[in-house]
Design a protein around this motif. Structure first.
Motif, PDB file in Angstrom:
ATOM      1  N   LEU A  85      78.662  32.413   3.471  1.00  0.00           N
ATOM      2  CA  LEU A  85      77.295  31.998   3.194  1.00  0.00           C
ATOM      3  C   LEU A  85      76.968  32.278   1.736  1.00  0.00           C
ATOM      4  N   ALA A  86      76.398  31.306   1.041  1.00  0.00           N
ATOM      5  CA  ALA A  86      76.034  31.470  -0.369  1.00  0.00           C
ATOM      6  C   ALA A  86      74.538  31.241  -0.511  1.00  0.00           C
ATOM      7  N   ALA A  87      73.754  32.322  -0.454  1.00  0.00           N
ATOM      8  CA  ALA A  87      72.295  32.228  -0.515  1.00  0.00           C
ATOM      9  C   ALA A  87      71.815  32.270  -1.958  1.00  0.00           C
ATOM     10  N   LEU A  88      71.067  31.256  -2.363  1.00  0.00           N
ATOM     11  CA  LEU A  88      70.461  31.196  -3.693  1.00  0.00           C
ATOM     12  C   LEU A  88      68.953  31.338  -3.542  1.00  0.00           C
ATOM     13  N   ASN A  89      68.405  32.397  -4.116  1.00  0.00           N
ATOM     14  CA  ASN A  89      66.978  32.670  -4.034  1.00  0.00           C
ATOM     15  C   ASN A  89      66.385  32.482  -5.431  1.00  0.00           C
ATOM     16  N   ILE A  90      65.559  31.461  -5.604  1.00  0.00           N
ATOM     17  CA  ILE A  90      64.994  31.131  -6.911  1.00  0.00           C
ATOM     18  C   ILE A  90      63.575  31.690  -6.983  1.00  0.00           C
ATOM     19  N   VAL A  91      63.406  32.786  -7.731  1.00  0.00           N
ATOM     20  CA  VAL A  91      62.104  33.427  -7.881  1.00  0.00           C
ATOM     21  C   VAL A  91      61.392  32.827  -9.091  1.00  0.00           C
ATOM     22  N   THR A  92      60.203  32.320  -8.879  1.00  0.00           N
ATOM     23  CA  THR A  92      59.440  31.668  -9.952  1.00  0.00           C
ATOM     24  C   THR A  92      58.446  32.657 -10.574  1.00  0.00           C
ATOM     25  N   PRO A  93      57.884  32.329 -11.727  1.00  0.00           N
ATOM     26  CA  PRO A  93      56.835  33.170 -12.324  1.00  0.00           C
ATOM     27  C   PRO A  93      55.457  32.906 -11.724  1.00  0.00           C
ATOM     28  N   TRP A  94      55.364  31.983 -10.788  1.00  0.00           N
ATOM     29  CA  TRP A  94      54.083  31.582 -10.230  1.00  0.00           C
ATOM     30  C   TRP A  94      53.633  32.537  -9.135  1.00  0.00           C
ATOM     31  N   LYS A  95      52.324  32.670  -9.004  1.00  0.00           N
ATOM     32  CA  LYS A  95      51.704  33.486  -7.968  1.00  0.00           C
ATOM     33  C   LYS A  95      50.859  32.610  -7.051  1.00  0.00           C
ATOM     34  N   LEU A  96      50.861  32.950  -5.765  1.00  0.00           N
ATOM     35  CA  LEU A  96      50.071  32.234  -4.780  1.00  0.00           C
ATOM     36  C   LEU A  96      49.532  33.253  -3.779  1.00  0.00           C
ATOM     37  N   PHE A  97      48.204  33.265  -3.611  1.00  0.00           N
ATOM     38  CA  PHE A  97      47.553  34.258  -2.744  1.00  0.00           C
ATOM     39  C   PHE A  97      47.933  35.684  -3.151  1.00  0.00           C
ATOM     40  N   GLY A  98      48.157  35.893  -4.441  1.00  0.00           N
ATOM     41  CA  GLY A  98      48.506  37.211  -4.942  1.00  0.00           C
ATOM     42  C   GLY A  98      49.958  37.592  -4.774  1.00  0.00           C
ATOM     43  N   GLY A  99      50.777  36.699  -4.215  1.00  0.00           N
ATOM     44  CA  GLY A  99      52.179  36.999  -3.956  1.00  0.00           C
ATOM     45  C   GLY A  99      53.109  36.221  -4.858  1.00  0.00           C
ATOM     46  N   THR A 100      54.323  36.719  -5.016  1.00  0.00           N
ATOM     47  CA  THR A 100      55.364  36.029  -5.789  1.00  0.00           C
ATOM     48  C   THR A 100      55.889  34.846  -4.993  1.00  0.00           C
TER      49      THR A 100
END
Length: 322
Positions: A85-100
């Motif tokens: 399994l190759a999991a790619l998690n792309i974390v953005t600089p954007w916030k929504l409802f106070g969350g990443t």
């Protein structure tokens, strides 16, 4: 120090593979979510933007009395598979409802071996002659891409020692499937999986506890007219860190909440469940999530299975940030 907080247990993937054990079972004896994938720091979604990677080598081996394969009833099923399994998690600089806000995609490659046997017990003929027992076996192997999990919506929050995230995962039948073969690497249906995960971590004592709940809604397999019921997966881990080394326990439960249906459900409307527990060992090179290389080795032994497979899992993983 916050050990292993990159994407140690932040994602899970769906594969067209079966478990192992006894009893009657739904089609392929499994659901889309890989049982026990969520482990240490599963409630943590890194706040630093970037691409976080987790690669797993997930091995499952076992047998089942009866299950449905491609619209046919299989008896005395034995299966052995390894999924990468190759999991790619792309974390953005954007916030929504106070969350990443983050996105994820998890492709897979599956090596599978399946054996299905029919055993005829010994019997006495009309003239008193004894015959049997007889056993007929059929096997199949396959090495192809498996199904793919993806999430357009992941949100994570932090509050001191507590971390939690929510996500919605899609399940796409991208693997190899044919009703003429046993070793399919696809479930051949779509699904939606919603997950809530939370982690408590005390950097002073090194104790970490993670819990996750995943609810899966399955679509029908169009080639067999089989619709697996909805499934609740519960997963957790407790570890104690000794510097970079972590030791602990992992567990999971798979509980089917609605029965199977459709013309292909020839064994009836079964609702499956199974539980598992085992050890986990981790090693992390840095307390900084953006620099850490985390290694995870864990195993599970399943028990108390009902209407599904029961077996053993060994999973080795590495996670890091690009």
């Amino acid at each position: 120090m916050a050990r292993g907080r990159t994407i140690a247990g932040g994602l899970a993937v769906a594969l067209a593979v079966m478990g192992n054990g006894t009893g009657h079972a739904a089609e392929f004896g499994t659901g889309p979510w890989v049982k026990g994938y969520t482990d240490i720091f599963g409630g943590v979604l890194p706040s630093a933007p970037g691409v976080y990677v987790r690669t797993d080598a997930f091995h499952y081996s076992g047998s089942a009395d009866t299950t449905i394969f491609d619209g046919r009833i299989g008896v005395s099923v034995e299966q052995d598979y390894t999924a990468t399994l190759a999991a790619l998690n792309i974390v953005t600089p954007w916030k929504l409802f106070g969350g990443t806000y983050a996105l994820a995609v998890v492709p897979s490659m599956v090596a599978m071996s399946v054996d299905v046997g029919v055993e005829i017990p010994a019997f006495t003929g009309p003239r008193g002659n004894s015959f049997g027992p007889f056993q007929l076996n059929r096997g199949d192997t396959n090495l192809t891409p498996g199904d793919t999990a993806f999430s357009p919506f992941l949100l994570g929050w932090d509050a001191g020692k507590f971390h939690w995230n929510v996500g919605v995962f899609g399940f796409a039948p991208t693997g190899d499937y044919s009703t003429k073969q046993l070793a399919n690497t696809s479930l051949n249906h779509w699904a939606v999986m919603s997950r809530l995960a939370a982690t408590y971590f005390d950097p002073q004592t090194g104790w970490q506890a993670t819990g996750a709940a995943i609810y899966t809604v399955n679509w029908e397999n169009p080639d067999t007219d089989y619709e697996t019921g909805n499934i609740l997966n519960l997963e957790g881990s407790i570890t104690k860190n000794f510097g970079p080394l972590g030791l602990g326990v992992v567990s999971y439960a798979m509980i089917q909440t609605t029965g199977d249906s459709g013309a292909g459900a020839r064994l009836g409307s079964f609702e499956s469940r199974v539980y598992a527990v085992g050890p986990i060992v981790t090693f992390t090179t840095s307390a900084d999530p953006s620099k850490a290389l985390t290694i995870i080795v864990k195993s599970y032994h399943e028990f108390d299975a009902e209407n599904t497979f029961e077996g053993d899992v060994v999973d080795a993983a590495v996670s890091f940030k690009f």
